[in-house]
Design a protein around this motif. Sequence first.
Motif, PDB file in Angstrom:
ATOM      1  N   HIS A   1      29.534  27.692  42.467  1.00  0.00           N
ATOM      2  CA  HIS A   1      30.882  27.161  42.621  1.00  0.00           C
ATOM      3  C   HIS A   1      31.801  28.178  43.300  1.00  0.00           C
ATOM      4  CE1 HIS A   1      30.194  24.110  39.103  1.00  0.00           C
ATOM      5  NE2 HIS A   1      29.412  23.901  40.155  1.00  0.00           N
ATOM      6  N   HIS A   2      31.542  29.456  43.066  1.00  0.00           N
ATOM      7  CA  HIS A   2      32.330  30.484  43.750  1.00  0.00           C
ATOM      8  C   HIS A   2      32.060  30.436  45.254  1.00  0.00           C
ATOM      9  CE1 HIS A   2      34.632  34.136  44.227  1.00  0.00           C
ATOM     10  NE2 HIS A   2      33.621  34.720  44.840  1.00  0.00           N
ATOM     11  N   VAL A   3      30.813  30.215  45.612  1.00  0.00           N
ATOM     12  CA  VAL A   3      30.469  30.074  47.030  1.00  0.00           C
ATOM     13  C   VAL A   3      31.200  28.873  47.624  1.00  0.00           C
ATOM     14  CG1 VAL A   3      28.591  29.558  48.638  1.00  0.00           C
ATOM     15  CG2 VAL A   3      28.240  31.218  46.789  1.00  0.00           C
ATOM     16  N   LEU A   4      31.241  27.771  46.864  1.00  0.00           N
ATOM     17  CA  LEU A   4      31.948  26.581  47.331  1.00  0.00           C
ATOM     18  C   LEU A   4      33.443  26.855  47.462  1.00  0.00           C
ATOM     19  CD1 LEU A   4      32.060  23.587  48.072  1.00  0.00           C
ATOM     20  CD2 LEU A   4      32.176  23.061  45.616  1.00  0.00           C
ATOM     21  N   SER A   5      34.009  27.578  46.504  1.00  0.00           N
ATOM     22  CA  SER A   5      35.427  27.931  46.570  1.00  0.00           C
ATOM     23  C   SER A   5      35.726  28.720  47.840  1.00  0.00           C
ATOM     24  CB  SER A   5      35.824  28.749  45.338  1.00  0.00           C
ATOM     25  OG  SER A   5      37.166  29.154  45.397  1.00  0.00           O
ATOM     26  N   ARG A   6      34.850  29.657  48.180  1.00  0.00           N
ATOM     27  CA  ARG A   6      35.014  30.421  49.425  1.00  0.00           C
ATOM     28  C   ARG A   6      34.970  29.502  50.637  1.00  0.00           C
ATOM     29  NH1 ARG A   6      30.787  35.490  48.487  1.00  0.00           N
ATOM     30  NH2 ARG A   6      32.299  36.975  47.591  1.00  0.00           N
ATOM     31  N   GLN A   7      34.020  28.575  50.646  1.00  0.00           N
ATOM     32  CA  GLN A   7      33.870  27.694  51.802  1.00  0.00           C
ATOM     33  C   GLN A   7      35.091  26.799  51.988  1.00  0.00           C
ATOM     34  OE1 GLN A   7      30.508  25.019  51.695  1.00  0.00           O
ATOM     35  NE2 GLN A   7      31.035  24.091  53.671  1.00  0.00           N
ATOM     36  N   ILE A   8      35.570  26.228  50.879  1.00  0.00           N
ATOM     37  CA  ILE A   8      36.740  25.356  50.981  1.00  0.00           C
ATOM     38  C   ILE A   8      37.928  26.133  51.523  1.00  0.00           C
ATOM     39  CG2 ILE A   8      38.379  23.946  49.693  1.00  0.00           C
ATOM     40  CD1 ILE A   8      36.100  23.293  47.736  1.00  0.00           C
ATOM     41  N   ALA A   9      38.153  27.338  50.997  1.00  0.00           N
ATOM     42  CA  ALA A   9      39.276  28.147  51.473  1.00  0.00           C
ATOM     43  C   ALA A   9      39.114  28.496  52.947  1.00  0.00           C
ATOM     44  CB  ALA A   9      39.403  29.412  50.628  1.00  0.00           C
ATOM     45  N   ALA A  10      37.912  28.900  53.334  1.00  0.00           N
ATOM     46  CA  ALA A  10      37.682  29.313  54.718  1.00  0.00           C
ATOM     47  C   ALA A  10      37.895  28.160  55.694  1.00  0.00           C
ATOM     48  CB  ALA A  10      36.261  29.867  54.865  1.00  0.00           C
ATOM     49  N   GLU A  11      37.549  26.935  55.282  1.00  0.00           N
ATOM     50  CA  GLU A  11      37.698  25.782  56.168  1.00  0.00           C
ATOM     51  C   GLU A  11      39.080  25.147  56.072  1.00  0.00           C
ATOM     52  OE1 GLU A  11      34.735  23.034  56.902  1.00  0.00           O
ATOM     53  OE2 GLU A  11      33.049  24.365  56.479  1.00  0.00           O
ATOM     54  N   SER A  12      39.954  25.725  55.237  1.00  0.00           N
ATOM     55  CA  SER A  12      41.292  25.166  55.066  1.00  0.00           C
ATOM     56  C   SER A  12      42.388  26.081  55.590  1.00  0.00           C
ATOM     57  CB  SER A  12      41.547  24.874  53.577  1.00  0.00           C
ATOM     58  OG  SER A  12      40.572  24.011  53.041  1.00  0.00           O
ATOM     59  N   ILE A  13      42.134  27.394  55.621  1.00  0.00           N
ATOM     60  CA  ILE A  13      43.138  28.336  56.115  1.00  0.00           C
ATOM     61  C   ILE A  13      43.563  27.938  57.525  1.00  0.00           C
ATOM     62  CG2 ILE A  13      43.445  30.716  56.914  1.00  0.00           C
ATOM     63  CD1 ILE A  13      41.740  31.601  54.518  1.00  0.00           C
ATOM     64  N   VAL A  14      44.874  27.993  57.765  1.00  0.00           N
ATOM     65  CA  VAL A  14      45.427  27.540  59.046  1.00  0.00           C
ATOM     66  C   VAL A  14      45.830  28.749  59.891  1.00  0.00           C
ATOM     67  CG1 VAL A  14      47.161  26.116  60.172  1.00  0.00           C
ATOM     68  CG2 VAL A  14      46.287  25.454  57.913  1.00  0.00           C
ATOM     69  N   LEU A  15      45.278  28.807  61.087  1.00  0.00           N
ATOM     70  CA  LEU A  15      45.706  29.809  62.063  1.00  0.00           C
ATOM     71  C   LEU A  15      46.936  29.248  62.776  1.00  0.00           C
ATOM     72  CD1 LEU A  15      45.247  32.474  63.585  1.00  0.00           C
ATOM     73  CD2 LEU A  15      43.690  31.240  65.113  1.00  0.00           C
TER      74      LEU A  15
END
Length: 782
Positions: free
Chosen positions: A330-344
């Motif tokens: 779930h920690h890996v999933l949390s990282r993925q969700i954050a990485a694919e949501s951060i806005v440049l």
Amino acid sequence: MVQDTHDDMTLLVDQMTAAEKADLLSGQGLWKTAAIERLGIPSILMTDGAYGVRYSTTQINAGDSDDNSLQGFLALVNQQADEAGTMFGTTRPATCFPNGNLLGCSWDIDLAYRMGAALAAECQNFGVHLLLGPGINTRRTPLAGRAYEYYSEDPIINGDLAAALICGMQDNGVGASLKHFACNNSEIERTTTSSDVDERALREIYLAGFERAIEKGRPWTVMSAYNPVNGIHATQNAWLLTTVLREQWGYDGLVVSDWHAIRDRPASLTAGTDLDMPESKPRKAQLLTAIEGGGIDRETIDASCRRVLDLVQRCKANEKPGTPADLEDHHVLSRQIAAESIVLLRNENAALPLDASASPRILVVGNGAVAPVIQGSGSATTNPYRVDIPFEQICKRAGEHCTIRHMPFDVETTADAASAINTVLHAAADCDVVLVFTENEKSRNGEGNDRDTLKLVKGHDDLIGALAAAGRRVVVVLSMPDTVEMPWLHKVDAVLACFFPGQGGGEAIARVLFGDQNPCGKLSTSMPVRIEDIPGWHTYPGEHDHHIYSEGVFVGYRYYDLKAIAPAFPFGHGLSYTDFSYENLSINRETIAPGESCTVTVTIRNTGKIAGKEIVQLYVRPVRPGLKRPIRELKAFSKVHLERGEAKTIDLLLHPRDFQHFDVSRSNWVLDAEAFIIEVASSSRDIRQSRNVACERQVFPLKKLSTRSSPSLIFSHPQAENALKSFLVAKLLLSKEEAVAILDQVRKSFLGFYDTLSWYVGDSVPEAEIAAVLDELNQTEE
């Protein structure tokens, strides 16, 4: 408890005493429904969890006495995020996923579903049957204290992400509670201040996300809100809970109150709030008195009891005691969700991604790099299983040939702010890039408070501006519940909007900074330049217990478009390290008629150098609509992964409702426009291609004509002119030309029709005879 049919539930309810019914419709302690041992009815356990499972062992395992429940509840609501492990006793570690403010920027249905499934696994592990989320109240203002829990200013994103999260949870045996129904948009006097919203805005904006989530996700429960809606508390609002939710939308699940939200328990039950949470002896006594005294219709009572029993049966049938929860996964999933949501947000001259070999000297400034802000404050706060530290993850990414230093920056505890800034400037003098971690001013923030400023923490604006003025290459990393003002925006090289990224945020930020993750998040709310640009600012936060939603349907980007105001960043904005082209837009219909759908097809091509994901946004723009409407509105979206040089053709479906607006005068959704412009876009201000489709307007009965009607209304009837001309010719023995001349004079008047006509013909035409002509015209429409 083995009953699982309507008849079985009815038989069980028929066996209950009045006291047992009152118990069943009330909580047991803070987090459970009541058990009725005599009838074999067990209790179920629920807890908060919009983005993580908050299991307080001191509150849940200590028994069901309500002696200290209010104190425990208030301590929970008022806690700060960094006190999650201590404020209310021992809380089990759980995954703290990205908060709603960042998850909304993912625009990713699959990720939301996977997050729901992970939350369900942790609930099953803890023995929790019902998780109190997701929250999807419209982010009407970035000042709202609970904005961080919610997804978007747009009902399409709210509804689709919520439905995916709900399905992820309930497909895995744990119930969801869609909240807060409705218009819970401010924390200022939130239990007494009425959200005063016109019905059209309610239908098109504030209720639309709930309607969409309920249709697609079928949540087991819906939570009624604290606030009044148009003067009636949401928990006691029969129009909201019965007319709209049950009768018009067909919702057949349970309605549960927000905690201690009910004022009048019998009134709330009659209106449609089935379950009162948490346990309150005075409210339970009110209910029992009403049941025994016949103050509530028996079928209303029994229907609510059946819904509670149905929820209990469903929860118990799906529970899986001892289910392991893989928190590392779930920690890996949390990282993925954050990485694919951060806005440049900004990336001038390809400042990002960082290249350690080209920029070997990196200065990281700000406390958020070593003590990250990962979540908001209040009842949703989760005790994280582990937390990725941004500075540590950046060091791992940079490698051994890169020199990285960290400097704290906190002028709140420094007497001389200028000296603190100069210290950072001196350290940055020989660096290739400066990463500034910053956050919003925290003086008022989180549940129970609305922000009163969009500014950064004291001194941070000055620091960023000084670094940029000194010629440093500056990358700003923002953590925030919602937008902040950025007076230095056009002076820095790059800006990342991370919102509240959850426990995996540190790793996600490092991935984006160094290009291991191509940023693909896009804003789900508009970012104003200044606080005064916020829609509805002039009526916020209300007066005398009333908060008027003065912008009506023009929420978020709809307002900025209408007023031709340039936001700092528009709704849907988000940059990538690659580029995308939009090609070959087509629509499978040339005309939209009532009740018809259409399919929009477009090809998206990755024209850049690396793989990436693009969020394709589909807007509908009405041409000469019957009522004033937003210039454009989001109606569909799709997130597309493309390798370098790859192209994909996608289909986006538009439903009949996507072309309609709510007409209060007809109490219905109507199709009324000359045409529509279908736009595919990279943001609400970056329209890539568009096509026109004609519209076959709905035919509506004409308004009834009377002698007092305005001439403009009279002459809008297609047969009125000929009928009146013929009447005047026959009655007054006029020529056709003379009759037309009189009618042309009448046509110009703003007065009533007969009052105007009498100026030209005197009393030679009785009003009754004109009324008869108009009655004949009315009958032609029946």
